[in-house]
Design a protein around this motif. Sequence first.
Motif, short mmCIF file in Angstrom:
data_model
loop_
_atom_site.label_atom_id
_atom_site.label_comp_id
_atom_site.label_asym_id
_atom_site.label_seq_id
_atom_site.Cartn_x
_atom_site.Cartn_y
_atom_site.Cartn_z
N ARG A 188 0.82 -1.21 0.00
CA ARG A 188 0.00 0.00 0.00
C ARG A 188 0.86 1.26 0.00
N ASP A 189 1.99 1.23 0.72
CA ASP A 189 2.90 2.39 0.70
C ASP A 189 3.41 2.65 -0.71
N ASP A 192 0.73 4.16 -2.85
CA ASP A 192 0.56 5.59 -2.53
C ASP A 192 1.63 6.42 -3.23
N ARG A 195 0.91 6.73 -6.93
CA ARG A 195 -0.13 7.73 -7.16
C ARG A 195 0.42 9.15 -7.04
#
Length: 205
Positions: A188-189, A192, A195
Amino acid sequence: WKTYLGRPESDWVRCTGLGVLGTALLQSSRPEEALPVLEAGLALTQRHLPHHKQLIVVTQGNLTNCLGSLGRHDEALVLIREVHAVLVAALGVSHQDSLGSANNVAAALLNLNRHDEAKILLRDTLSTARTTLGDDHRATLIFGMSLTDAIRSDPNATRDDLHEAETIMQGVVQRRRRILGPTHPDTRDSEDLLRAVRADLANAS
């Protein structure tokens, strides 16, 4: 700590005890108090235990972190470069510990806004890690994220730089999804960060 004061200066426990105390102070957000303790511990270790290279490197690393916490980034860079040189001499430039140390040198350069030097070092580090550790290795993926962060923090980053960062992060995300799974915090890091890079590209002139 008072228990160790009666021991000889050359005693292993006294030397390491100073390091433990200094690290505890640093982790307790008390860098001003930690600094003289870590400096004393390093001096004792270098004087009485010069053959314990790993202990010296660890102590220097803690002292570097302390100097950085105090905003003394020039001094921190000098010290972390010394650590890196010791590791390279002992282990070789392609050893994982040497590569991790190079990553720390780059972070110290970024603290001084020396973005070009940091990016050059991180590109070399990432290339070496891909060759020696493999594209899927945890350290290789971390170095990819470090280079991406360095590119994003550079006020003079070009669209080509940002496209490089996007390509790197696409690889990191793909590998972490496959190796760790889509719900892992590291995955997830990295998503992020990908993005964020794409947002930077969208906003770039």
